[in-house]
Design a protein around this motif. Structure first.
Motif, PDB file in Angstrom:
ATOM      1  N   LYS A   6      32.271  42.054  41.020  1.00  0.00           N
ATOM      2  CA  LYS A   6      33.426  42.272  41.901  1.00  0.00           C
ATOM      3  C   LYS A   6      34.454  41.164  41.716  1.00  0.00           C
ATOM      4  O   LYS A   6      35.660  41.420  41.665  1.00  0.00           O
ATOM      5  CB  LYS A   6      32.981  42.342  43.354  1.00  0.00           C
ATOM      6  CG  LYS A   6      34.137  42.590  44.337  1.00  0.00           C
ATOM      7  CD  LYS A   6      33.643  42.671  45.755  1.00  0.00           C
ATOM      8  CE  LYS A   6      34.795  42.988  46.712  1.00  0.00           C
ATOM      9  NZ  LYS A   6      35.895  42.018  46.630  1.00  0.00           N
ATOM     10  N   ASN A   9      36.441  41.548  38.526  1.00  0.00           N
ATOM     11  CA  ASN A   9      37.471  42.573  38.672  1.00  0.00           C
ATOM     12  C   ASN A   9      38.663  42.048  39.476  1.00  0.00           C
ATOM     13  O   ASN A   9      39.819  42.314  39.138  1.00  0.00           O
ATOM     14  CB  ASN A   9      36.880  43.802  39.360  1.00  0.00           C
ATOM     15  CG  ASN A   9      37.863  44.948  39.433  1.00  0.00           C
ATOM     16  OD1 ASN A   9      38.211  45.554  38.424  1.00  0.00           O
ATOM     17  ND2 ASN A   9      38.317  45.255  40.639  1.00  0.00           N
ATOM     18  N   ASP A  10      38.394  41.262  40.520  1.00  0.00           N
ATOM     19  CA  ASP A  10      39.473  40.697  41.335  1.00  0.00           C
ATOM     20  C   ASP A  10      40.342  39.721  40.530  1.00  0.00           C
ATOM     21  O   ASP A  10      41.549  39.628  40.750  1.00  0.00           O
ATOM     22  CB  ASP A  10      38.895  39.968  42.553  1.00  0.00           C
ATOM     23  CG  ASP A  10      38.287  40.916  43.576  1.00  0.00           C
ATOM     24  OD1 ASP A  10      38.617  42.115  43.537  1.00  0.00           O
ATOM     25  OD2 ASP A  10      37.470  40.460  44.405  1.00  0.00           O
ATOM     26  N   TRP A  12      40.519  39.373  36.890  1.00  0.00           N
ATOM     27  CA  TRP A  12      41.105  39.811  35.618  1.00  0.00           C
ATOM     28  C   TRP A  12      41.443  41.301  35.554  1.00  0.00           C
ATOM     29  O   TRP A  12      42.053  41.740  34.587  1.00  0.00           O
ATOM     30  CB  TRP A  12      40.160  39.464  34.465  1.00  0.00           C
ATOM     31  CG  TRP A  12      39.972  37.992  34.284  1.00  0.00           C
ATOM     32  CD1 TRP A  12      40.935  37.085  33.938  1.00  0.00           C
ATOM     33  CD2 TRP A  12      38.755  37.252  34.446  1.00  0.00           C
ATOM     34  NE1 TRP A  12      40.384  35.828  33.869  1.00  0.00           N
ATOM     35  CE2 TRP A  12      39.053  35.886  34.173  1.00  0.00           C
ATOM     36  CE3 TRP A  12      37.456  37.585  34.778  1.00  0.00           C
ATOM     37  CZ2 TRP A  12      38.092  34.887  34.236  1.00  0.00           C
ATOM     38  CZ3 TRP A  12      36.489  36.591  34.845  1.00  0.00           C
ATOM     39  CH2 TRP A  12      36.820  35.252  34.573  1.00  0.00           C
ATOM     40  N   ASN A  13      40.984  42.064  36.534  1.00  0.00           N
ATOM     41  CA  ASN A  13      41.230  43.506  36.530  1.00  0.00           C
ATOM     42  C   ASN A  13      40.770  44.136  35.217  1.00  0.00           C
ATOM     43  O   ASN A  13      41.491  44.888  34.568  1.00  0.00           O
ATOM     44  CB  ASN A  13      42.716  43.808  36.769  1.00  0.00           C
ATOM     45  CG  ASN A  13      42.982  45.280  37.014  1.00  0.00           C
ATOM     46  OD1 ASN A  13      42.122  45.978  37.549  1.00  0.00           O
ATOM     47  ND2 ASN A  13      44.158  45.759  36.623  1.00  0.00           N
ATOM     48  N   HIS A  66      38.658  33.087  42.285  1.00  0.00           N
ATOM     49  CA  HIS A  66      39.407  34.122  42.990  1.00  0.00           C
ATOM     50  C   HIS A  66      40.853  33.667  43.193  1.00  0.00           C
ATOM     51  O   HIS A  66      41.105  32.497  43.504  1.00  0.00           O
ATOM     52  CB  HIS A  66      38.759  34.406  44.347  1.00  0.00           C
ATOM     53  CG  HIS A  66      39.300  35.620  45.029  1.00  0.00           C
ATOM     54  ND1 HIS A  66      40.503  35.617  45.700  1.00  0.00           N
ATOM     55  CD2 HIS A  66      38.809  36.889  45.126  1.00  0.00           C
ATOM     56  CE1 HIS A  66      40.737  36.815  46.193  1.00  0.00           C
ATOM     57  NE2 HIS A  66      39.729  37.610  45.863  1.00  0.00           N
ATOM     58  N   ASP A 130      43.735  43.444  29.546  1.00  0.00           N
ATOM     59  CA  ASP A 130      43.804  42.875  30.885  1.00  0.00           C
ATOM     60  C   ASP A 130      45.187  42.271  31.103  1.00  0.00           C
ATOM     61  O   ASP A 130      45.995  42.127  30.188  1.00  0.00           O
ATOM     62  CB  ASP A 130      42.717  41.821  31.085  1.00  0.00           C
ATOM     63  CG  ASP A 130      42.895  40.626  30.179  1.00  0.00           C
ATOM     64  OD1 ASP A 130      43.237  39.558  30.687  1.00  0.00           O
ATOM     65  OD2 ASP A 130      42.719  40.767  28.954  1.00  0.00           O
ATOM     66  N   SER A 131      45.466  41.891  32.347  1.00  0.00           N
ATOM     67  CA  SER A 131      46.815  41.466  32.721  1.00  0.00           C
ATOM     68  C   SER A 131      47.253  40.188  32.023  1.00  0.00           C
ATOM     69  O   SER A 131      48.443  39.983  31.791  1.00  0.00           O
ATOM     70  CB  SER A 131      46.896  41.269  34.242  1.00  0.00           C
ATOM     71  OG  SER A 131      45.928  40.333  34.695  1.00  0.00           O
TER      72      SER A 131
END
Length: 256
Positions: A6, A9-10, A12-13, A66, A130-131
Motif C-alpha cells: 500500500k 502505491n501511495d 510511486w503509484n 509517504h 510511474d510519475s
C-alpha cells in the motif's frame, strides 16, 4: 495488499513488489525495515543480498517515505538503521541506485550518508511509467556505501571554492536552468558538476530541456568516471536553481 505494498502505491503509484519476493529475500540475507508513526507505516527500506566478482554486499533496492512524511529525516534514519543491522549481519558494503538529476537523493546519499559513486548506468531499468520516471531514459548512479570504512565517519573535506567549475549554465525563458557546455580542460583536482535543484518541475513543464539535462550530464559524468573520478559530496548552490556534485580522484578516498 499488505502495508508495504500500500505504501509503495501511495509513494510511486506503480505496481508493488510481490510479497513472496520480499519475504524470501529477507529470509536469505536481505533486509526489510519499516518506520512507523502512531502505528501507521510511513516509510520502509528493502534490500537483498548481492554478489559480484567474489564480493558479497547488500543491494538496497527501495527506500520510500509517504508523501505526508517526507523532508523529516526519516530516510536518513532508515539508512542508518540499515547500516547498523547490515554491519551486524557481516556486510561491509551496501549499494543502491538513484537518478543523477534528483538533487534530494543526491544530498542524502553523498552529504548525509557519505556514500560515494563512480558508476553510471544508462537507461538502467528501461522504460518506466510511474510519475517520477515516465518519458525519460532511466539513467542511474550506482552508489557504494562502505559502512565500516573510516570515510563514512570522517569523509574527505573538500573546499568547493578550490574546485574546478568548468560547466556553465544559464536561465531559460521559463526560468529554468540550462546547461551550456559539456567540455572541460584536463586536470586532476576536484570538479563541480551542476544539476537542477528541481528536476521534476523541469520535466513536467519543459520536456526538451529535461532531456537536454539528461544527455549532457550523462556525457559529463561518464567522462569524469573514466578519468578516475568519484562523487564525494554534494552542495546546494547559492543561486537556488542548481546544486553541485563534487568529484575527486577515487584513489584519494579511504574506503577500506
Amino acid at each position: 495488499m499488505n502495508l508495504i505494498q500500500k505504501l509503495e502505491n501511495d509513494i510511486w503509484n506503480m505496481a508493488p513488489l510481490p510479497v513472496h519476493q520480499t519475504i524470501t529475500a529477507a529470509q536469505n540475507g536481505g533486509l526489510l525495515l519499516g518506520a512507523f508513526y502512531e502505528n501507521e507505516l510511513v516509510g520502509f527500506s528493502y534490500g537483498f543480498s548481492g554478489f559480484n566478482k567474489g564480493k558479497s554486499y547488500l543491494c538496497s533496492h527501495m527506500l520510500g517515505i509517504h508523501p505526508d512524511h517526507q523532508d523529516k529525516g526519516l530516510g536518513a534514519l532508515l539508512k542508518q538503521k540499515q547500516k547498523e543491522i547490515a554491519s551486524a549481519m557481516g556486510y561491509d558494503l551496501i549499494t543502491w541506485t538513484f537518478d543523477p538529476l534528483e538533487s534530494r537523493n543526491a544530498y542524502l546519499n553523498l552529504s548525509k550518508l557519505n556514500a560515494v559513486c563512480s558508476t553510471y548506468v544508462e537507461n538502467c531499468y528501461g522504460e518506466m511509467d510511474d510519475s517520477l520516471n515516465q518519458g525519460l531514459p532511466t539513467d542511474r548512479l550506482k552508489v557504494e556505501w562502505w559502512i565500516n570504512s573510516s570515510y563514512v565517519e570522517e569523509p574527505l573535506q573538500i573546499e568547493a571554492a578550490a574546485a574546478q567549475d568548468p560547466f556553465e549554465w544559464g536561465v531559460s525563458e521559463d526560468d529554468f536552468p540550462v546547461l551550456l557546455n559539456t567540455e572541460r580542460e584536463d586536470a586532476l583536482g576536484p570538479v563541480l558538476v551542476p544539476i537542477p535543484a528541481n528536476f521534476q518541475a523541469i520535466k513536467s513543464q519543459n520536456y526538451e530541456l529535461a532531456m537536454d539535462w539528461r544527455f549532457k550530464t550523462r556525457e559529463i559524468l561518464q567522462s569524469l568516471f573514466e578519468e578516475g573520478y568519484a562523487m564525494a559530496g554534494f552542495i546546494k548552490g547559492k543561486e537556488e536553481l542548481v546544486h553541485y556534485y563534487i568529484l575527486v580522484q577515487r584513489n584519494e578516498l579511504q574506503l577500506n
